[in-house]
Design an enzyme around this catalytic site. Structure first.
Site, PDB file in Angstrom:
ATOM      1  N   ASP A   9       0.869  -1.166   0.000  1.00 56.09           N
ATOM      2  CA  ASP A   9       0.000   0.000   0.000  1.00 56.09           C
ATOM      3  C   ASP A   9       0.917   1.230   0.000  1.00 56.09           C
ATOM      4  O   ASP A   9       2.087   1.126   0.357  1.00 56.09           O
ATOM      5  CB  ASP A   9      -0.890  -0.037   1.249  1.00 56.09           C
ATOM      6  CG  ASP A   9      -1.724   1.211   1.398  1.00 56.09           C
ATOM      7  OD1 ASP A   9      -2.294   1.684   0.388  1.00 56.09           O
ATOM      8  OD2 ASP A   9      -1.809   1.721   2.546  1.00 56.09           O
ATOM      9  N   ASP A  11      -0.028   5.109   0.908  1.00 51.96           N
ATOM     10  CA  ASP A  11      -0.206   6.050   2.029  1.00 51.96           C
ATOM     11  C   ASP A  11      -0.342   5.303   3.352  1.00 51.96           C
ATOM     12  O   ASP A  11      -1.224   4.460   3.520  1.00 51.96           O
ATOM     13  CB  ASP A  11      -1.437   6.929   1.779  1.00 51.96           C
ATOM     14  CG  ASP A  11      -1.316   7.719   0.476  1.00 51.96           C
ATOM     15  OD1 ASP A  11      -0.343   8.486   0.349  1.00 51.96           O
ATOM     16  OD2 ASP A  11      -2.176   7.548  -0.409  1.00 51.96           O
TER      17      ASP A  11
HETATM   18 MG   LIG Z   1      -2.948   3.151   3.513  1.00 51.59          MG
END
Ligand SMILES: [Mg+2]
Ligand SMILES: [Zn+2]
Length: 178
Positions: A9, A11
């Site tokens: 992932d 962020d």
């Molecule tokens: Mg995230």
């Protein structure tokens, strides 16, 4: 033989999640994230980023801005001796602006980005791993048959070593030869 991959992932995993980060000056690397990418490459994994970017649907920034930031992020990785093999992003949101207003198959917790990566890069899900900071990341991984770990803080490389996604013996032998 199919490839193995580590899915990251973005962020909250690669960069500190300040909310809809789209400028390089706001991209603060999470501790151990760069090192984890370098180590993943050294251990023969594809490095794939899978990221929801609803800020595009919401009009906070456009796709070109997203690509520009990712080019800078990829350059950081190359400078550290690693490589991001592919970035998959979902620009959609059910309440976003056209043309991004959509209930899509790519927005996590749906596994669309992962399934596409598996298909396009000939990835064996059973030899792969995902690290995310949200339940939706974990749900997407589970739906795609990929083991996962939820990052709750600390050092990304340490977490991937602790869960066995990355092999410590590689690091040990490397440091012995230093
Ligand atoms: Mg995230
Ligand atoms: Zn989408």
């Amino acid at each position: 033989m199919p490839n193995k991959a580590i899915f990251f992932d973005r962020d909250g995993v690669l960069n500190v999640d300040f909310g809809h980060v789209h400028k390089y000056e706001d991209f603060q690397w999470v501790p151990g994230a760069l090192a984890a990418i370098v180590e993943a490459k050294r251990q023969g994994f594809l490095v794939i980023v899978v990221t929801n970017q609803a800020g595009i649907a919401k009009g906070y920034y456009d796709e070109a801005t997203f690509f520009r930031l990712m080019d800078q992020v990829k350059a950081d990785v190359v400078n550290a001796g690693g490589l991001i093999d592919e970035v998959y992003f979902c620009p959609h949101h059910p309440e976003g602006n056209p043309p991004y207003r959509a209930v899509c198959e790519c927005r996590k917790p749906k596994p669309g980005m992962l399934l596409r990566a598996i298909n396009e890069h000939n990835i064996d899900p059973t030899r792969s791993f995902l690290i995310g900071d949200a339940d939706t990341d974990i749900q997407a991984a589970t739906a795609a048959g990929i083991r996962s770990v939820k990052f709750t803080g600390g050092n990304i490389l340490d977490v991937l070593l602790q869960v066995g996604a990355l092999d410590t013996t590689f690091i040990d032998s490397q440091s012995l030869s230093d």
